[in-house]
Design a protein around this motif. Structure first.
Motif, PDB file in Angstrom:
ATOM      1  N   ALA A 172       0.645  -1.367   0.004  1.00  0.00           N
ATOM      2  CA  ALA A 172      -0.079   0.287   0.067  1.00  0.00           C
ATOM      3  C   ALA A 172       0.776   1.354   0.032  1.00  0.00           C
ATOM      4  O   ALA A 172       0.449   2.357  -0.687  1.00  0.00           O
ATOM      5  CB  ALA A 172      -0.939   0.204   1.262  1.00  0.00           C
ATOM      6  N   ASP A 173       1.944   1.108   0.813  1.00  0.00           N
ATOM      7  CA  ASP A 173       3.030   2.361   0.789  1.00  0.00           C
ATOM      8  C   ASP A 173       3.597   2.619  -0.764  1.00  0.00           C
ATOM      9  O   ASP A 173       3.475   3.698  -1.063  1.00  0.00           O
ATOM     10  CB  ASP A 173       4.072   2.046   1.806  1.00  0.00           C
ATOM     11  CG  ASP A 173       5.085   3.105   1.899  1.00  0.00           C
ATOM     12  OD1 ASP A 173       4.856   3.955   2.361  1.00  0.00           O
ATOM     13  OD2 ASP A 173       6.135   2.690   1.173  1.00  0.00           O
ATOM     14  N   SER A 175       2.333   1.629  -3.430  1.00  0.00           N
ATOM     15  CA  SER A 175       1.020   2.121  -4.279  1.00  0.00           C
ATOM     16  C   SER A 175       0.716   3.659  -4.223  1.00  0.00           C
ATOM     17  O   SER A 175       0.440   4.280  -5.145  1.00  0.00           O
ATOM     18  CB  SER A 175       0.133   1.203  -4.099  1.00  0.00           C
ATOM     19  OG  SER A 175      -1.196   1.753  -4.423  1.00  0.00           O
ATOM     20  N   LEU A 176       0.741   4.126  -2.811  1.00  0.00           N
ATOM     21  CA  LEU A 176       0.325   5.453  -2.682  1.00  0.00           C
ATOM     22  C   LEU A 176       1.333   6.480  -3.293  1.00  0.00           C
ATOM     23  O   LEU A 176       1.292   7.448  -3.719  1.00  0.00           O
ATOM     24  CB  LEU A 176       0.105   5.667  -1.134  1.00  0.00           C
ATOM     25  CG  LEU A 176      -0.463   7.008  -0.675  1.00  0.00           C
ATOM     26  CD1 LEU A 176      -1.481   7.573  -1.548  1.00  0.00           C
ATOM     27  CD2 LEU A 176      -0.766   6.966   0.858  1.00  0.00           C
ATOM     28  N   LYS A 180      -1.204   6.263  -6.467  1.00  0.00           N
ATOM     29  CA  LYS A 180      -2.503   5.505  -6.424  1.00  0.00           C
ATOM     30  C   LYS A 180      -3.151   5.699  -5.091  1.00  0.00           C
ATOM     31  O   LYS A 180      -2.356   5.697  -4.214  1.00  0.00           O
ATOM     32  CB  LYS A 180      -2.474   4.137  -6.961  1.00  0.00           C
ATOM     33  CG  LYS A 180      -1.844   3.909  -8.438  1.00  0.00           C
ATOM     34  CD  LYS A 180      -1.461   2.522  -8.702  1.00  0.00           C
ATOM     35  CE  LYS A 180      -0.667   2.512  -9.740  1.00  0.00           C
ATOM     36  NZ  LYS A 180       0.135   1.203  -9.871  1.00  0.00           N
ATOM     37  N   TRP A 181      -4.541   5.447  -5.039  1.00  0.00           N
ATOM     38  CA  TRP A 181      -5.393   5.539  -4.024  1.00  0.00           C
ATOM     39  C   TRP A 181      -6.277   4.265  -3.991  1.00  0.00           C
ATOM     40  O   TRP A 181      -7.303   4.661  -4.281  1.00  0.00           O
ATOM     41  CB  TRP A 181      -6.113   6.721  -3.789  1.00  0.00           C
ATOM     42  CG  TRP A 181      -6.776   6.885  -2.477  1.00  0.00           C
ATOM     43  CD1 TRP A 181      -8.310   6.977  -2.269  1.00  0.00           C
ATOM     44  CD2 TRP A 181      -6.380   7.336  -1.508  1.00  0.00           C
ATOM     45  NE1 TRP A 181      -8.415   6.969  -0.877  1.00  0.00           N
ATOM     46  CE2 TRP A 181      -7.345   7.527  -0.444  1.00  0.00           C
ATOM     47  CE3 TRP A 181      -4.883   7.759  -0.785  1.00  0.00           C
ATOM     48  CZ2 TRP A 181      -7.122   7.833   1.086  1.00  0.00           C
ATOM     49  CZ3 TRP A 181      -4.915   8.111   0.546  1.00  0.00           C
ATOM     50  CH2 TRP A 181      -5.756   8.243   1.206  1.00  0.00           C
ATOM     51  N   ARG A 183      -7.935   1.703  -1.871  1.00  0.00           N
ATOM     52  CA  ARG A 183      -8.178   1.235  -0.584  1.00  0.00           C
ATOM     53  C   ARG A 183      -9.066  -0.066  -0.580  1.00  0.00           C
ATOM     54  O   ARG A 183      -8.737  -0.884   0.132  1.00  0.00           O
ATOM     55  CB  ARG A 183      -9.415   2.236   0.088  1.00  0.00           C
ATOM     56  CG  ARG A 183      -9.012   3.726   0.341  1.00  0.00           C
ATOM     57  CD  ARG A 183      -9.651   4.652   0.876  1.00  0.00           C
ATOM     58  NE  ARG A 183     -10.225   4.177   2.138  1.00  0.00           N
ATOM     59  CZ  ARG A 183     -11.233   4.437   2.680  1.00  0.00           C
ATOM     60  NH1 ARG A 183     -12.438   4.892   2.020  1.00  0.00           N
ATOM     61  NH2 ARG A 183     -11.561   3.930   3.961  1.00  0.00           N
TER      62      ARG A 183
END
Ligand SMILES: NC(=O)c1ccc[n+]([C@@H]2O[C@H](COP(=O)([O-])OP(=O)(O)OC[C@H]3O[C@@H](n4cnc5c(N)ncnc54)[C@H](O)[C@@H]3O)[C@@H](O)[C@H]2O)c1
Ligand SMILES: O=C(O)[C@H](O)COP(=O)(O)O
Length: 596
Positions: A172-173, A175-176, A180-181, A183
């Motif tokens: 997630a890290d 990707s952000l 990107k977001w 969830r």
């Protein structure tokens, strides 16, 4: 009187135990090795440090300041990081000790290149799979590690990976940060109520278990050598391997890499796991068959893995495992906290300095652990053992070849109370050093004996009486050889010598079938003669003419006026002429000069 035979392959049981991940109880840190410093005469080093000079310690990977300071107080410290194998091999011949972490392979070539100078390898951490322990032992080099200071750091890293994996933190890290977001893509799984299997319930494993309990997990463990009550004390159930792997939602690995744990997780074991299991590895990459893990990830048997360690470190840049979407990786960071590294540095520096001083470190992994109180009690017998070995081998006629040695320990103590590993090592030292260029110590004694084809069988005789002293006498016999002093042959056809401790000093008390009583200091002349008056004076005069000091004389005879063996202790070595004159005395049937 009872005789108990002991197999001689127990000397390095500590090394074997450590290798299997199973340590003998730790000992007080300051136990002196009962060996004299290496004598130049027997040194196998081509580059030994000049006598009295400070030893040199090569620190081949980054070590905490506090440890470096400790080392510098005692030795010259050469911090040379990122050496190639070739550079390490070149430098090592000028070093007495080497300190590494997991990034340096201390191979047989390193020990060979040291030409005998390297005496201590310090592993600043737990795992010793990067050190060739057999080669170290063969070269008489002691290996010490720092087994406790990074335990908590490794356990915390295991828990960090467990939580990060369950919540896709790394993915997630990334990707952000890539703008990107996502969830819904990174919905994780909860830990509470899930079953965590701790595979290897040692220092790190038990700390992981303790922490996982705090997270509300149900923790089970498998460890063939762990005590169930220790596990129970922290609310962990020890289960069989098959039960463990088939019921766990998460599996965290904490055993050492040994031949028996290599690829412990493989196609067959993955097939027995719950579909969707998650694996954490902060132990060693080699305990997992990495290709099988990749297949298990692709098939969905393993939902996710979090890996700190790899079969090959660093792994290749295109490693499919490292790049896998469901795998979280760190570059072997388990022990890498500021606190752990300072602790490890001090732990290893103390162990290395102690070993260089001749102390038997509590964390030695390839030498027997002998408790301090045992050492102090056995000290005089240790000297006796070496002298008997040294004496008996000099009685062998040239060309006979020593192959079979029998040692008898006579004691009123229960056999289990007598630890003979040290004594056997010293007998071996006495037997082998006078007839070879080998340097024998506690670390390599069994290996050197085996290499030379010398079999040492031990037996114990249980005597009646009070067990105040650990031993009454030690007898050393060599079978299937001829003797240059026929009177040293016993009724069983073996060369036989026997010794005791009297007033703290080793005494030779029997040669063959003859009782004698001479202190084992200086050198010794043994003569067989026909017992008659004046013999002591005649021999004494010959030695006196050459200003040789006679320290003692003892005559052991079968019966008055029959054959007798005279033992004469001398402080200096008699000349060939003096020895010839002794041999020419008509009543003397045979004689031998022995250096103790
Ligand atoms: N990633 C890191 O930076 C890092 C840091 C510290 C330790 N480690 C590694 O973690 C491992 C454990 O370290 P430790 O300090 O807990 O060692 P430890 O010796 O205290 O514990 C190891 C345990 O594994 C058990 N074991 C041996 N064979 C087994 C088997 N076949 N199945 C299950 N259990 C088995 C032993 O009985 C022992 O209890 C070592 O490999 C060490 O090198 C890694
Ligand atoms: O076995 C260990 O102690 C750990 O794997 C740590 O290794 P390191 O000293 O290379 O960090």
């Amino acid at each position: 009187m009872a005789t108990i035979t002991t197999p001689s392959n127990r000397l390095f049981s500590a090394a074997a135990a450590a290798h299997s991940g199973h340590r003998l109880p730790l000992l007080p840190p300051s136990i002196r090795l009962p060996f004299r410093p290496r004598r130049r005469r027997f040194s196998v080093s081509a580059h030994a440090a000049p006598l009295g000079a400070k030893p040199t310690v090569l620190v081949a990977e980054k070590l905490g300041e506090a440890g470096l300071e400790l080392l510098k107080d005692f030795a010259n410290v050469d911090c040379s990081y990122n050496l190639t194998q070739e550079e390490l091999c070149t430098k090592i011949s000028l070093c007495d000790a080497l300190i590494v972490r997991s990034g340096t392979k201390v191979t047989r070539e390193v020990f060979e290149s040291s030409a005998g100078r390297l005496r201590v390898v310090g592993r600043a951490g737990v795992g010793i799979d990067n050190v060739d322990l057999s080669a170290a032992t063969e070269h008489g080099c002691i290996v010490v590690n720092a087994p406790t200071a990074n335990t908590v750091a490794a356990a915390e890293h295991g828990i960090a990976l467990l939580a990060a994996m369950a919540r896709n933190i790394a993915q997630a890290d990334a990707s952000l940060k890539a703008g990107k977001w996502l969830r819904s893509k990174y919905v994780g799984v909860s830990l509470v109520g899930k079953t965590l299997l701790v595979l290897g319930f040692g220092k790190v494993g038990s700390e992981v278990a303790r922490r996982a309990k705090g997270l509300g997990m149900h923790v089970i463990a498998h460890d063939p050598y762990a005590a169930a009550d220790r596990a129970r004390a922290i609310g962990v159930e020890l289960v069989t391997f098959d039960e463990a792997i088939s019921t766990a939602d998460f599996i965290s690995l904490h055993m050492p890499l040994t031949p028996s744990t290599a690829k412990l997780l493989n196609d067959e074991t993955f097939a027995k796991m719950k579909k969707g299991v998650r694996i954490i590895n902060v132990a060693r990459g080699g305990v997992i068959d990495e290709e099988a893990l990749l297949r298990a990830l692709d098939s969905g048997i393993v939902a996710q893995a979090a890996l700190d360690v790899f079969t090959e470190e660093p792994p290749s840049a295109d490693s499919k495992l490292v790049l896998h979407e469901n795998v979280t990786v760190t570059p072997h960071l388990g022990a890498s906290t500021a606190e752990a590294q300072e602790g490890v540095a001090v732990e290893i520096a103390e162990a290395v300095v102690g070993a260089l001083k001749g102390e038997l470190a509590a964390t030695a992994v390839n030498a027997p652990m002998v408790p301090a109180e045992v050492l102090s009690e056995l000290a005089p017998f240790v000297i006796l053992a070496e002298k008997l070995g040294r004496l008996v081998v000099q009685l062998v006629a040239g060309g006979s070849g020593v192959k079979s040695v029998k040692v008898t320990y006579a004691s009123a103590r229960a056999p289990d109370d007598l630890d003979t590993r040290l004594l056997r090592a010293m007998i071996t030292k006495g037997l082998i050093e006078p007839i070879s260029s080998a340097f024998v110590n506690l670390v390599n004694a069994d290996f050197v004996a085996k290499q030379r084809g010398v079999q040492i069988a031990e037996e114990r005789i249980l005597l009646d009486g009070s067990p105040e002293s650990p031993l009454d006498f030690i007898q050393v016999r060599i079978a299937n050889v001829e003797s240059k002093f026929a009177s040293a042959i016993s009724e069983t056809g073996e060369i036989s010598v026997e010794g005791r401790i009297k007033d703290g000093i080793p005494h030779l008390t029997k040669v063959g079938t003859f009782q004698v009583d001479v202190s084992m200091e200086g050198s010794l002349i043994l003569c067989r003669q026909v017992d008659q008056p004046g013999m002591i004076g005649t021999v004494g005069n010959i030695l006196g003419e050459q200003n040789i000091n006679v320290s003692f004389m003892s005559v052991g005879r079968i019966a008055p006026r029959k054959q007798a063996v005279m033992a004469i202790g001398v402080d200096e070595e008699p000349s060939k002429e003096s020895l010839k004159k002794i041999g020419d005395i008509p009543a003397i049937e045979e004689f031998v000069f022995l250096k103790l």
